[in-house]
Write a protein that holds these residues in place. Structure first.
Motif, short mmCIF file in Angstrom:
data_model
loop_
_atom_site.label_atom_id
_atom_site.label_comp_id
_atom_site.label_asym_id
_atom_site.label_seq_id
_atom_site.Cartn_x
_atom_site.Cartn_y
_atom_site.Cartn_z
N GLU A 259 0.94 -1.37 0.03
CA GLU A 259 0.17 -0.04 -0.04
C GLU A 259 0.73 1.24 0.01
OE1 GLU A 259 -3.93 -1.89 1.99
OE2 GLU A 259 -2.84 -0.17 3.30
N GLN A 260 2.01 1.32 0.79
CA GLN A 260 2.89 2.39 0.83
C GLN A 260 3.52 2.40 -0.71
OE1 GLN A 260 2.56 4.10 3.48
NE2 GLN A 260 4.79 4.10 3.97
N TYR A 261 3.79 1.53 -1.38
CA TYR A 261 4.47 1.61 -2.56
C TYR A 261 3.29 2.15 -3.65
CZ TYR A 261 8.04 1.13 -6.16
OH TYR A 261 8.81 1.58 -7.30
N ALA A 262 1.92 1.50 -3.50
CA ALA A 262 1.01 2.10 -4.54
C ALA A 262 0.75 3.51 -4.22
CB ALA A 262 -0.27 1.46 -4.03
N ARG A 263 0.81 4.04 -3.09
CA ARG A 263 1.05 5.63 -2.67
C ARG A 263 1.90 6.33 -3.37
NH1 ARG A 263 -1.99 4.18 2.13
NH2 ARG A 263 -0.02 3.50 3.25
N LEU A 264 3.20 5.61 -3.39
CA LEU A 264 4.50 6.15 -3.89
C LEU A 264 4.11 6.36 -5.45
CD1 LEU A 264 8.07 5.24 -3.32
CD2 LEU A 264 7.33 5.12 -5.50
N ILE A 265 3.56 5.21 -6.21
CA ILE A 265 3.37 5.41 -7.52
C ILE A 265 2.13 6.65 -7.99
CG2 ILE A 265 2.24 3.91 -9.53
CD1 ILE A 265 3.41 1.46 -8.42
N ASP A 266 1.28 6.54 -7.03
CA ASP A 266 0.10 7.41 -7.15
C ASP A 266 0.85 9.15 -7.19
OD1 ASP A 266 -1.49 5.78 -7.54
OD2 ASP A 266 -2.49 5.96 -5.44
N LYS A 267 1.65 9.04 -6.12
CA LYS A 267 2.33 10.51 -5.87
C LYS A 267 3.28 10.96 -7.18
CE LYS A 267 6.06 11.07 -3.25
NZ LYS A 267 6.91 11.16 -1.86
N ALA A 273 2.28 13.86 -14.38
CA ALA A 273 1.15 14.35 -15.08
C ALA A 273 0.99 15.93 -14.85
CB ALA A 273 -0.04 13.87 -14.53
N GLY A 274 1.42 16.51 -13.72
CA GLY A 274 1.45 17.84 -13.46
C GLY A 274 2.58 18.59 -14.37
N LEU B 45 10.56 3.44 -12.78
CA LEU B 45 9.57 2.62 -12.79
C LEU B 45 8.22 3.11 -12.07
CD1 LEU B 45 11.45 -0.87 -11.99
CD2 LEU B 45 9.99 -0.47 -13.98
N PRO B 46 8.35 3.86 -11.19
CA PRO B 46 7.00 4.03 -10.60
C PRO B 46 6.17 4.84 -11.66
CG PRO B 46 8.64 4.60 -9.00
CD PRO B 46 9.43 3.98 -10.28
N LYS B 47 6.81 5.67 -12.39
CA LYS B 47 6.00 6.57 -13.42
C LYS B 47 5.18 5.81 -14.28
CE LYS B 47 9.84 10.00 -13.88
NZ LYS B 47 11.09 10.74 -14.36
N ILE B 48 5.70 4.54 -14.55
CA ILE B 48 4.89 3.62 -15.59
C ILE B 48 4.07 2.56 -14.71
CG2 ILE B 48 6.51 3.90 -17.53
CD1 ILE B 48 7.52 1.06 -16.81
N GLY B 49 4.04 2.75 -13.44
CA GLY B 49 3.42 1.92 -12.43
C GLY B 49 4.02 0.60 -12.24
N GLY B 50 5.51 0.77 -12.57
CA GLY B 50 6.26 -0.61 -12.14
C GLY B 50 6.88 -0.68 -10.73
#
Lengths: 276, 377, 63
Positions: A259-267, A273-274, B45-50
């Motif tokens: 869940e922590q890593y998912a939040r990192l990806i979202d951030k 995107a910004g 990797l996080p940029k592409i959801g990896g």
């Protein structure tokens, strides 16, 4: 009604390889009942093990199963859980596999608090290789490599797990068969790294060398030494000397790793995107 | 529209190429001189959801990528010397369980901690035989930043096609030097994915050879449930000690590389057609060798360069063929004689053979090679 | 409340005697290396034998 274990056992795989009286079969049954109680989907459950007697468990049960290398179960499982966080990931294995050769992976899985349930069958011995002592062989105990008694101090697996950051730690014994599934259910339902230590019996390699006449004697000792955690709270450290405290020893809520890593990806993705 | 270009390091090119190839999972452990690969992928990797994860040791990093690959991801790990020694255990696991993964080894001197920041090419034989037991090996050795990009993509393709670990061997110089590279457009380089099962889950066997020597691999967590073990296994994935099954599986795992060697091998040849002497070199050493060939030609020596890009499988047919037409082959390498053993095995005495080793942390210079050529001829 | 059906799967039983020793009403007995049901009428359906059998060799059907 008799429990239908066959529903979860791969056809043609029984009888298992474990010795007469080995408690691993009792734990496997508890694990199956726990999975059944949790209503887990076979396709979305993975059971990962290392090497050793206990690590043969995954071969018998009808899930996604990986029999990895000695000590590496927690590290493989971490990769799988990170890769597919929706997958229910369980690790099974013995004491030598888990906290000797696998000790580093074990404590770091605890630290990350990744949502994996680790069931560790502690029978105080390396059974498969002929009964050598493990970090969980009692001091002065006999093993094939401690012919004069074990000079080593012992790891307390539950304390190790709590110290390393596991957020659910429970202990029971193979004698307390109906507590095994209850503890595993709690562990699976807990979000985070869960450790369930099950004190197990190896009559062949440990019992024989340590003056137990049978597995029944070993199980009776577990019965006599077990103190439920609630009762233990009212006892002095002196009274608790040599006892086995059973039940949920530790539980807390902390951020889970995936869940922590998912939040990192979202951030990161929001920032990217910004910029775009 | 002009293609995107950049002046980047070899390690950075490797990381970007991994993403181009479809890598969505990297696990590693910090080690010089491979660190930039992990650093770039932790950012990209996080940029592409990896997913990027730094594990507790190099063994754990291998374990994590194998686990993620079983769940259907394209995966990579990067390391060097002592880290590669630790990884051998699970490289063997990926071999026997046939799990696609790419492992980058930015070679440093050794044994042991050796020279962490010094260049080396001393893991040639470790790449081939580092893990115990019989097993096939694919290892590529790029020599420029642009080639690191394309060979990294190819390494993923080979891992997925043959369902096995593929190693990228780079010396510290190619990994750390900066060169201009042209990023290929999406779709410009071929991207290959593992073969998925065409049969129903009930009929699926993870090592089913009825589809050829490379069995389709289902993702764990999909509708296909199966068992994986590091023990010798039967086609259904469960352990076996049945002599014929063990023998057939072991042989198949070697055959999937041996029978496809010509499709896997890749070499560069420079002025070999009329050559009287061939310099056989890879990685950064091949660039010194090319310079040496040009200078020798100016002096009237008919020198040529043979550069294996795929070290394993070794291009034995081509090297044997060349050996029959030249007076000598020189093998300069940043070790004390490794690839030369393979050349010797293949050449079988049909031409003179001389090695040139250097292990002092400096690259082999063109002039060392020129001197060696003159000494041999 | 009838007498429960207790099934011993002989091909799985390894003769460890856990079921026999922990049965509170001595329903089971060892016969060489196999457990046997000798007093089914004494069964109190506590299910402990089924729970503790490490070999998946006992099934208790309470009715």
């Amino acid at each position: 009604m008799a429990f239908d274990y066959e529903k979860y056992i791969r056809p043609g795989k029984l009888p298992h390889i474990w010795c007469p009286g080995c408690g691993h079969g009792i734990v496997m049954k508890g694990l199956i009942r726990a999975i059944d109680k949790c209503g887990l989907s076979k396709n979305r459950t993975a059971i990962i093990s290392g090497i050793g007697c206990a690590s043969r468990l995954p071969g018998y049960v009808d899930f996604n199963t990986v029999h990895t290398a000695h000590g590496r179960a927690a590290a493989f499982a971490t990769g799988m859980k990170m890769a597919d966080p929706g997958l229910t990931v369980l690790c099974v294995g013995g004491d030598g596999d888990g906290v000797a050769i696998g000790g580093n992976h074990f404590i770091h899985a605890c630290r990350r608090n990744i949502d994996i349930t680790y069931i560790i069958m502690n029978n105080h011995i390396y059974g498969m290789t002929g009964g050598q002592f493990s970090p969980c062989t009692p001091t002065d105990g006999f093993a094939s490599t401690t012919p004069y008694g074990n000079p080593d101090p012992v790891f307390d697996i539950a304390k190790l797990a709590i110290g390393a950051g596991a957020t659910f730690v429970a202990r029971t014994t193979a004698y307390h068969a109906n507590q095994i599934d209850k503890m595993i259910v709690e562990g699976i339902q807990h979000k985070g790294f869960s450790v369930i230590e099950i004190l197990d019996c190896c009559p062949t390699s440990y019992g024989r060398r340590n003056k137990f006449r049978s597995v029944v004697e070993m199980m009776k000792q577990h019965k006599e030494l077990a103190v439920p955690v609630t009762a233990a709270a009212k006892m002095t450290p002196e009274d608790l000397q040599g006892k086995i405290i059973t039940g949920i020893l530790h539980q807390e809520e902390k951020p889970e790793y995936c869940e922590q890593y998912a939040r990192l990806i979202d951030k990161v993705q929001a920032q990217t995107a910004g910029k775009g | 529209m002009a293609k995107k270009t950049a002046l980047i390091q070899g390690n950075e090119a490797c990381a970007h190429a991994a993403i181009y190839a479809g890598c969505t999972f990297f696990a590693g452990y910090p080690i010089t001189p491979s660190s930039e690969i992990a650093e770039v992928l932790s950012k990209e990797l996080p940029k592409i959801g990896g997913k990027f994860i730094q594990m507790e040791d190099e063994i754990a990093a291998m374990a994590a990528i194998i686990g993620a690959s079983l769940c259907g991801h394209k995966v990579m790990d990067a390391s060097s010397g002592p880290g590669m020694s630790l990884k051998q255990e699970l490289i063997g696991y990926a071999c026997i369980a046939e799990i696609p993964c790419v492992i980058v080894n930015v070679m440093r001197g050794g044994p042991s901690t050796g020279m962490p920041t010094g260049p080396s090419q001393s893991d040639v034989m470790q790449a081939r035989w580092g893990t115990h037991g019989d097993h096939a090996t694919i290892a590529v050795a790029p020599a420029s930043c642009q080639e690191i990009f394309s060979e990294t993509v190819r390494a993923f393709n080979l891992a997925e096609t043959y369902r096995m670990p593929v190693q990228i061997l780079m010396d510290e110089i190619v990994a750390h030097m900066r060169e201009k590279i042209v990023f290929p457009e999406p779709g410009e380089l071929e991207i290959l994915n593992r073969q998925l099962p065409a049969v129903s889950p009930a009929d699926y066997k993870p090592f089913d050879t009825s589809f050829g020597d490379v069995p389709p691999l289902a993702a764990m967590g999909s509708n296909y449930r199966y068992h994986v073990t590091g023990l010798n296994k039967a086609p259904d994935g469960f352990p076996t000690t049945t002599a014929e099954l063990v023998d057939a599986e072991e042989r198949r795992q070697l055959r999937k590389v041996e029978a496809n060697a010509s499709a896997i091998e890749k070499n560069e040849e420079y002025l070999v057609d009329d050559a009287e002497i061939i310099i056989l070199a890879f990685g950064i050493t091949s660039r010194s060798a090319r310079f040496a060939v040009d200078n020798l030609r100016k002096e009237g020596v008919r020198a040529g360069l043979f550069r294996p890009i795929t070290l394993w499988p070794f291009p034995e047919k081509r090297v044997a063929g060349l050996a029959g037409q030249v007076k000598a082959i020189i093998v300069p390498e940043m070790n004390l004689g490794q690839l030369i053993h393979e050349v010797e095995r293949v050449v079988k005495g049909s031409c003179k053979l001389a090695g040139l080793g250097r292990v002092d942390g400096e690259p082999i210079t063109p002039y060392q090679i020129i001197d060696k050529v003159k000494e041999v001829l | 409340m009838g007498i429960p059906k207790i099934e011993i799967i002989e091909k799985y039983c390894k003769g460890c005697s856990i079921c026999v020793e922990f049965c509170p009403t001595q329903v089971l007995q060892m016969d060489g290396f196999v457990a046997r049901v000798v007093k089914p009428e004494a069964c109190i359906k506590c299910m402990q034998c089924e729970l503790r059998c490490p070999d998946f060799a006992i099934k208790v059907y309470p009715e």
